[in-house]
Scaffold this active site. Structure first.
Site, PDB file in Angstrom:
ATOM      1  N   GLN A  43      36.029  37.667  45.195  1.00 21.71           N
ATOM      2  CA  GLN A  43      36.033  38.962  43.592  1.00 21.71           C
ATOM      3  C   GLN A  43      34.898  39.210  43.771  1.00 21.71           C
ATOM      4  OE1 GLN A  43      38.734  39.515  40.135  1.00 21.71           O
ATOM      5  NE2 GLN A  43      38.155  37.509  41.006  1.00 21.71           N
ATOM      6  N   ASN A  44      33.289  38.328  44.224  1.00 20.09           N
ATOM      7  CA  ASN A  44      32.423  38.632  44.258  1.00 20.09           C
ATOM      8  C   ASN A  44      31.126  39.757  46.019  1.00 20.09           C
ATOM      9  OD1 ASN A  44      33.025  37.041  42.264  1.00 20.09           O
ATOM     10  ND2 ASN A  44      31.295  34.923  43.468  1.00 20.09           N
ATOM     11  N   VAL A  45      30.651  40.149  45.696  1.00 16.37           N
ATOM     12  CA  VAL A  45      29.685  40.748  46.346  1.00 16.37           C
ATOM     13  C   VAL A  45      28.096  40.109  47.068  1.00 16.37           C
ATOM     14  CG1 VAL A  45      31.466  43.203  45.567  1.00 16.37           C
ATOM     15  CG2 VAL A  45      28.884  42.360  44.700  1.00 16.37           C
ATOM     16  N   ASP A  46      28.745  39.191  46.477  1.00 17.00           N
ATOM     17  CA  ASP A  46      27.036  38.094  46.806  1.00 17.00           C
ATOM     18  C   ASP A  46      26.689  37.735  48.109  1.00 17.00           C
ATOM     19  OD1 ASP A  46      28.111  35.945  45.982  1.00 17.00           O
ATOM     20  OD2 ASP A  46      27.617  35.756  43.961  1.00 17.00           O
ATOM     21  N   ARG A  87      20.851  45.226  41.751  1.00 17.76           N
ATOM     22  CA  ARG A  87      21.297  43.735  41.983  1.00 17.76           C
ATOM     23  C   ARG A  87      21.351  42.921  43.115  1.00 17.76           C
ATOM     24  NH1 ARG A  87      27.548  45.058  40.951  1.00 17.76           N
ATOM     25  NH2 ARG A  87      27.993  43.685  41.451  1.00 17.76           N
ATOM     26  N   THR A 120      36.814  33.262  37.388  1.00 18.57           N
ATOM     27  CA  THR A 120      37.333  34.466  36.988  1.00 18.57           C
ATOM     28  C   THR A 120      38.127  34.652  35.870  1.00 18.57           C
ATOM     29  OG1 THR A 120      38.851  36.316  37.952  1.00 18.57           O
ATOM     30  CG2 THR A 120      39.300  34.149  38.817  1.00 18.57           C
ATOM     31  N   SER A 121      37.878  35.975  35.036  1.00 21.61           N
ATOM     32  CA  SER A 121      38.193  36.257  34.041  1.00 21.61           C
ATOM     33  C   SER A 121      39.720  36.163  33.922  1.00 21.61           C
ATOM     34  CB  SER A 121      38.172  37.321  33.343  1.00 21.61           C
ATOM     35  OG  SER A 121      37.851  38.670  33.706  1.00 21.61           O
ATOM     36  N   HIS A 170      36.192  42.686  47.320  1.00 16.50           N
ATOM     37  CA  HIS A 170      35.858  44.123  47.033  1.00 16.50           C
ATOM     38  C   HIS A 170      34.289  44.204  47.304  1.00 16.50           C
ATOM     39  CE1 HIS A 170      37.835  42.583  42.269  1.00 16.50           C
ATOM     40  NE2 HIS A 170      38.349  42.934  43.073  1.00 16.50           N
ATOM     41  N   CYS A 204      28.805  54.791  55.265  1.00 21.34           N
ATOM     42  CA  CYS A 204      27.801  56.386  55.515  1.00 21.34           C
ATOM     43  C   CYS A 204      29.988  57.415  54.373  1.00 21.34           C
ATOM     44  CB  CYS A 204      28.675  57.022  56.338  1.00 21.34           C
ATOM     45  SG  CYS A 204      28.330  59.024  56.729  1.00 21.34           S
TER      46      CYS A 204
HETATM   47  P1  OAD Z   1      34.310  38.331  34.940  1.00 24.97           P
HETATM   48  O1  OAD Z   1      33.282  38.192  34.857  1.00 24.97           O
HETATM   49  O2  OAD Z   1      35.483  39.036  33.856  1.00 24.97           O
HETATM   50  O3  OAD Z   1      33.934  36.487  34.619  1.00 24.97           O
HETATM   51  C1  OAD Z   1      33.993  35.262  34.738  1.00 24.97           C
HETATM   52  C2  OAD Z   1      34.629  34.559  34.629  1.00 24.97           C
HETATM   53  O4  OAD Z   1      33.741  33.701  34.922  1.00 24.97           O
HETATM   54  C3  OAD Z   1      34.577  34.113  33.052  1.00 24.97           C
HETATM   55  O5  OAD Z   1      36.618  33.776  32.708  1.00 24.97           O
HETATM   56  C4  OAD Z   1      34.052  32.993  32.490  1.00 24.97           C
HETATM   57  O6  OAD Z   1      34.287  31.942  31.674  1.00 24.97           O
HETATM   58  C5  OAD Z   1      33.811  31.997  34.099  1.00 24.97           C
HETATM   59  N1  OAD Z   1      32.237  31.745  33.815  1.00 24.97           N
HETATM   60  C6  OAD Z   1      31.375  31.623  33.481  1.00 24.97           C
HETATM   61  N2  OAD Z   1      30.157  31.038  33.963  1.00 24.97           N
HETATM   62  C7  OAD Z   1      30.779  30.009  34.764  1.00 24.97           C
HETATM   63  C8  OAD Z   1      31.077  28.857  35.211  1.00 24.97           C
HETATM   64  N3  OAD Z   1      29.172  28.562  35.385  1.00 24.97           N
HETATM   65  N4  OAD Z   1      32.276  28.182  35.705  1.00 24.97           N
HETATM   66  C9  OAD Z   1      32.989  28.626  35.756  1.00 24.97           C
HETATM   67  N5  OAD Z   1      33.385  29.915  34.655  1.00 24.97           N
HETATM   68  C10 OAD Z   1      32.329  30.363  34.665  1.00 24.97           C
HETATM   69  O7  OAD Z   1      34.293  38.600  36.450  1.00 24.97           O
HETATM   70  P2  OAD Z   1      35.287  38.377  37.320  1.00 24.97           P
HETATM   71  O8  OAD Z   1      36.466  38.153  36.697  1.00 24.97           O
HETATM   72  O9  OAD Z   1      34.764  37.859  38.547  1.00 24.97           O
HETATM   73  O10 OAD Z   1      35.017  44.808  39.932  1.00 24.97           O
HETATM   74  O11 OAD Z   1      35.490  39.870  37.707  1.00 24.97           O
HETATM   75  C11 OAD Z   1      36.719  40.615  38.370  1.00 24.97           C
HETATM   76  C12 OAD Z   1      36.350  42.454  38.188  1.00 24.97           C
HETATM   77  O12 OAD Z   1      35.855  42.607  37.679  1.00 24.97           O
HETATM   78  C13 OAD Z   1      34.791  41.844  39.738  1.00 24.97           C
HETATM   79  O13 OAD Z   1      35.076  41.302  40.838  1.00 24.97           O
HETATM   80  C14 OAD Z   1      33.768  43.150  39.963  1.00 24.97           C
HETATM   81  C15 OAD Z   1      34.385  43.471  38.270  1.00 24.97           C
HETATM   82  O14 OAD Z   1      34.764  44.346  37.618  1.00 24.97           O
HETATM   83  C16 OAD Z   1      34.007  45.835  40.846  1.00 24.97           C
HETATM   84  O15 OAD Z   1      33.034  45.350  41.181  1.00 24.97           O
HETATM   85  C17 OAD Z   1      35.561  45.508  42.129  1.00 24.97           C
END
Ligand code: OAD
Length: 247
Positions: free
Chosen positions: A103-106, A72, A190-191, A121, A129
């Site tokens: 919430q992104n780690v990138d 990744r 974010t979902s 996150h 460590c």
């Molecule tokens: P998700 O994969 O759950 O959600 C991504 C969201 O982005 C979805 O609602 C998509 O519809 C939307 N999406 C995709 N492409 C898009 C675009 N071009 N423009 C706008 N929206 C778009 O990701 P997160 O909500 O970030 O945690 O997930 C939350 C956490 O779950 C992450 O930080 C990670 C994961 O497990 C950890 O690793 C702790």
């Protein structure tokens, strides 16, 4: 004349005193970084979270987990920030106060020019460590996978939050404070499926903020927000900010 965005929304943006922005994987999707929950392309449609993103998984198979994060990291290193990241960086110069929570780690917000990013996150580019819990940014590559802490010899792990782990308390506190204090709260890509991050837009709404969701699909909080803007963040955000602050 067809107005692209609600004029009340544009006025609210122009008058905002403190804007908070919460981003998720969707904001980086247009940079070619897979999201987690998109049905076809999301990471969790191909990999099982409990086999890769938990401390139990790391204890069981540290090499597998380290290599998954190395893959990744490589995807992220080859990616570039997209117009959504750039628009958020620009927003910081348009409003009196901006708090950016991700919430992104990138690290792509920082690469787009955003500063003081609150990382709920963690960050995939940092390692720590497992025994001493301190960040380690330099070690000798002697072929160990995962690499070992140069001070105590324990494994290094990515400095990210795994399922079942607590979020970094200072980051969460700052994010919650911003959700209480802001007058506009953006929830981008974010979902809203993972807590406590998913609570932040609801906290902001309950505290009286205008909550604007930007997402290509409806989410579980779409019914609870003030404005739901449907589309890609790299398309919507630049157009929205250009409409609110025409040059
Ligand atoms: P998700 O994969 O759950 O959600 C991504 C969201 O982005 C979805 O609602 C998509 O519809 C939307 N999406 C995709 N492409 C898009 C675009 N071009 N423009 C706008 N929206 C778009 O990701 P997160 O909500 O970030 O945690 O997930 C939350 C956490 O779950 C992450 O930080 C990670 C994961 O497990 C950890 O690793 C702790």
């Amino acid at each position: 004349m067809i107005r692209e965005f609600d004029s009340a929304l544009l006025v609210t943006l122009r008058n905002a005193r403190h804007v908070a922005v919460l981003t998720g994987a969707g904001v980086s999707a247009e940079s070619g970084i897979p999201t987690f929950r998109d049905a076809q392309t999301g990471l969790w449609s191909r990999f099982r979270p409990e086999e890769l993103a938990t401390s139990e998984a790391f204890d069981r198979d540290p090499k597998l987990v380290w290599e998954w994060y190395a893959w990744r990291r490589d995807v992220v290193a080859r990616a570039a920030p997209n117009p959504g990241h750039a628009a958020i960086a620009r927003l910081a110069r348009l409003v009196p106060r901006l708090t950016l929570v991700t919430q992104n780690v990138d690290g792509l917000h920082q690469r787009a020019g955003s500063s003081d990013v609150i990382e709920l996150h963690g960050n995939i580019h940092r390692s720590r460590c497992v025994r001493e819990n301190r960040l380690v940014d330099d070690w000798q590559d002697v072929g160990d996978v995962p690499p070992r802490c140069p001070r105590c010899g324990a494994y290094l792990r990515p400095d990210v939050v795994w399922f079942g782990e607590m979020l970094p308390a200072p980051a969460l506190e700052q994010a919650e404070r911003a959700a209480h204090d802001c007058d506009v709260f953006f929830c981008v890509g974010t979902s809203a499926a993972v807590y406590p991050a998913a609570q932040l837009p609801l906290t902001a709404r309950d505290a009286g903020a205008t909550v604007i969701e930007v997402n290509k699909d409806p989410t579980r909080i779409s019914g609870a927000v003030t404005y739901s803007l449907r589309g890609a963040s790299g398309d919507i955000l630049p157009r929205l900010f250009a409409a609110a602050w025409p040059t």
